[in-house]
Design a protein around this motif. Structure first.
Motif, PDB file in Angstrom:
ATOM      1  N   LEU A 226       6.638   0.739 -12.124  1.00 11.59           N
ATOM      2  CA  LEU A 226       6.674   0.324 -10.717  1.00 11.59           C
ATOM      3  C   LEU A 226       5.261   0.219 -10.140  1.00 11.59           C
ATOM      4  O   LEU A 226       4.974  -0.679  -9.346  1.00 11.59           O
ATOM      5  CB  LEU A 226       7.509   1.302  -9.890  1.00 11.59           C
ATOM      6  CG  LEU A 226       9.012   1.195 -10.068  1.00 11.59           C
ATOM      7  CD1 LEU A 226       9.712   2.300  -9.291  1.00 11.59           C
ATOM      8  CD2 LEU A 226       9.510  -0.162  -9.624  1.00 11.59           C
ATOM      9  N   TRP A 227       4.388   1.111 -10.554  1.00 13.25           N
ATOM     10  CA  TRP A 227       2.987   1.079 -10.126  1.00 13.25           C
ATOM     11  C   TRP A 227       2.358  -0.245 -10.546  1.00 13.25           C
ATOM     12  O   TRP A 227       1.668  -0.896  -9.753  1.00 13.25           O
ATOM     13  CB  TRP A 227       2.262   2.261 -10.731  1.00 13.25           C
ATOM     14  CG  TRP A 227       0.822   2.438 -10.369  1.00 13.25           C
ATOM     15  CD1 TRP A 227       0.051   1.652  -9.563  1.00 13.25           C
ATOM     16  CD2 TRP A 227      -0.012   3.503 -10.798  1.00 13.25           C
ATOM     17  NE1 TRP A 227      -1.209   2.163  -9.480  1.00 13.25           N
ATOM     18  CE2 TRP A 227      -1.283   3.290 -10.233  1.00 13.25           C
ATOM     19  CE3 TRP A 227       0.182   4.600 -11.615  1.00 13.25           C
ATOM     20  CZ2 TRP A 227      -2.349   4.154 -10.466  1.00 13.25           C
ATOM     21  CZ3 TRP A 227      -0.885   5.462 -11.839  1.00 13.25           C
ATOM     22  CH2 TRP A 227      -2.126   5.243 -11.259  1.00 13.25           C
TER      23      TRP A 227
ATOM     24  N   THR B 104       4.138   5.347  -5.768  1.00 12.01           N
ATOM     25  CA  THR B 104       4.262   5.239  -7.224  1.00 12.01           C
ATOM     26  C   THR B 104       3.183   6.045  -7.934  1.00 12.01           C
ATOM     27  O   THR B 104       3.446   6.640  -8.978  1.00 12.01           O
ATOM     28  CB  THR B 104       4.217   3.762  -7.684  1.00 12.01           C
ATOM     29  OG1 THR B 104       3.041   3.138  -7.177  1.00 12.01           O
ATOM     30  CG2 THR B 104       5.443   3.013  -7.225  1.00 12.01           C
ATOM     31  N   ILE B 105       1.973   6.080  -7.362  1.00 13.14           N
ATOM     32  CA  ILE B 105       0.928   6.920  -7.953  1.00 13.14           C
ATOM     33  C   ILE B 105       1.330   8.388  -7.852  1.00 13.14           C
ATOM     34  O   ILE B 105       1.235   9.144  -8.829  1.00 13.14           O
ATOM     35  CB  ILE B 105      -0.433   6.667  -7.265  1.00 13.14           C
ATOM     36  CG1 ILE B 105      -0.935   5.269  -7.595  1.00 13.14           C
ATOM     37  CG2 ILE B 105      -1.458   7.716  -7.681  1.00 13.14           C
ATOM     38  CD1 ILE B 105      -2.147   4.845  -6.785  1.00 13.14           C
TER      39      ILE B 105
ATOM     40  N   VAL C 287       0.847  -1.204   0.000  1.00 14.04           N
ATOM     41  CA  VAL C 287       0.000   0.000   0.000  1.00 14.04           C
ATOM     42  C   VAL C 287       0.880   1.249   0.000  1.00 14.04           C
ATOM     43  O   VAL C 287       0.638   2.201  -0.751  1.00 14.04           O
ATOM     44  CB  VAL C 287      -0.962  -0.009   1.212  1.00 14.04           C
ATOM     45  CG1 VAL C 287      -1.646   1.340   1.389  1.00 14.04           C
ATOM     46  CG2 VAL C 287      -1.984  -1.117   1.072  1.00 14.04           C
ATOM     47  N   TRP C 288       1.918   1.234   0.833  1.00 15.70           N
ATOM     48  CA  TRP C 288       2.862   2.356   0.895  1.00 15.70           C
ATOM     49  C   TRP C 288       3.524   2.570  -0.465  1.00 15.70           C
ATOM     50  O   TRP C 288       3.619   3.706  -0.952  1.00 15.70           O
ATOM     51  CB  TRP C 288       3.895   2.076   1.980  1.00 15.70           C
ATOM     52  CG  TRP C 288       4.925   3.130   2.173  1.00 15.70           C
ATOM     53  CD1 TRP C 288       6.223   3.088   1.796  1.00 15.70           C
ATOM     54  CD2 TRP C 288       4.739   4.411   2.781  1.00 15.70           C
ATOM     55  NE1 TRP C 288       6.857   4.240   2.154  1.00 15.70           N
ATOM     56  CE2 TRP C 288       5.969   5.082   2.745  1.00 15.70           C
ATOM     57  CE3 TRP C 288       3.646   5.041   3.347  1.00 15.70           C
ATOM     58  CZ2 TRP C 288       6.136   6.354   3.265  1.00 15.70           C
ATOM     59  CZ3 TRP C 288       3.823   6.320   3.867  1.00 15.70           C
ATOM     60  CH2 TRP C 288       5.050   6.955   3.822  1.00 15.70           C
ATOM     61  N   GLY C 289       3.964   1.506  -1.095  1.00 19.29           N
ATOM     62  CA  GLY C 289       4.578   1.603  -2.415  1.00 19.29           C
ATOM     63  C   GLY C 289       3.589   2.075  -3.466  1.00 19.29           C
ATOM     64  O   GLY C 289       3.936   2.845  -4.368  1.00 19.29           O
TER      65      GLY C 289
ATOM     66  N   TRP D 145      10.633   9.574 -16.480  1.00 20.48           N
ATOM     67  CA  TRP D 145      10.473   9.262 -15.069  1.00 20.48           C
ATOM     68  C   TRP D 145       9.034   8.850 -14.765  1.00 20.48           C
ATOM     69  O   TRP D 145       8.792   7.982 -13.922  1.00 20.48           O
ATOM     70  CB  TRP D 145      10.876  10.443 -14.199  1.00 20.48           C
ATOM     71  CG  TRP D 145      12.357  10.603 -14.127  1.00 20.48           C
ATOM     72  CD1 TRP D 145      13.114  11.528 -14.775  1.00 20.48           C
ATOM     73  CD2 TRP D 145      13.263   9.794 -13.383  1.00 20.48           C
ATOM     74  NE1 TRP D 145      14.432  11.351 -14.476  1.00 20.48           N
ATOM     75  CE2 TRP D 145      14.554  10.284 -13.622  1.00 20.48           C
ATOM     76  CE3 TRP D 145      13.102   8.705 -12.544  1.00 20.48           C
ATOM     77  CZ2 TRP D 145      15.678   9.731 -13.042  1.00 20.48           C
ATOM     78  CZ3 TRP D 145      14.223   8.146 -11.966  1.00 20.48           C
ATOM     79  CH2 TRP D 145      15.489   8.654 -12.219  1.00 20.48           C
ATOM     80  N   ALA D 146       8.083   9.474 -15.449  1.00 25.61           N
ATOM     81  CA  ALA D 146       6.676   9.097 -15.260  1.00 25.61           C
ATOM     82  C   ALA D 146       6.445   7.663 -15.721  1.00 25.61           C
ATOM     83  O   ALA D 146       5.726   6.899 -15.061  1.00 25.61           O
ATOM     84  CB  ALA D 146       5.764  10.056 -16.020  1.00 25.61           C
ATOM     85  N   ALA D 147       7.072   7.270 -16.823  1.00 22.87           N
ATOM     86  CA  ALA D 147       6.936   5.896 -17.313  1.00 22.87           C
ATOM     87  C   ALA D 147       7.579   4.913 -16.332  1.00 22.87           C
ATOM     88  O   ALA D 147       7.031   3.824 -16.088  1.00 22.87           O
ATOM     89  CB  ALA D 147       7.565   5.767 -18.691  1.00 22.87           C
TER      90      ALA D 147
END
Length: 88
Positions: free
Chosen positions: A50-51, A28-29, A22-24, A43-45
């Motif tokens: 990771l999301w 990532t969002i 949940v923290w990750g 960086w957004a990609a």
């Protein structure tokens, strides 16, 4: 190999893994949105990838939590004998 001396109250760290996921997921969002707004598509990609990984991991964790505890042999079950012959 099972030795027969495993703890009888051992627990899986699924709840901890869930909350770390949940923290990750939150980070990532946030990172994806922040880098999109900042005009950094690379960086957004990376954050979006990771999301996706965190989301898949969270789904697997939730699946394992819903399966519930599995059968574990008790202390009266003797340890497994190692295989006598190994085939190459």
């Amino acid at each position: 190999m099972r030795t027969g001396s495993e703890p009888t109250t051992a627990r899986s760290p699924l709840r901890t893994r869930f909350w770390l996921s949940v923290w990750g997921l939150v980070w990532t969002i946030f990172g994806t949105v922040a880098f999109v707004l900042a005009g950094r598509p690379g960086w957004a990609a990376a954050c979006a990838v990771l999301w996706l990984i965190v989301t898949v991991d969270m789904a697997m964790i939730l699946r394992h939590m819903r399966q519930g505890p599995h059968y574990q042999p008790g202390p009266d079950v003797p340890p497994y004998r190692p295989p006598e012959h190994r085939n190459p």
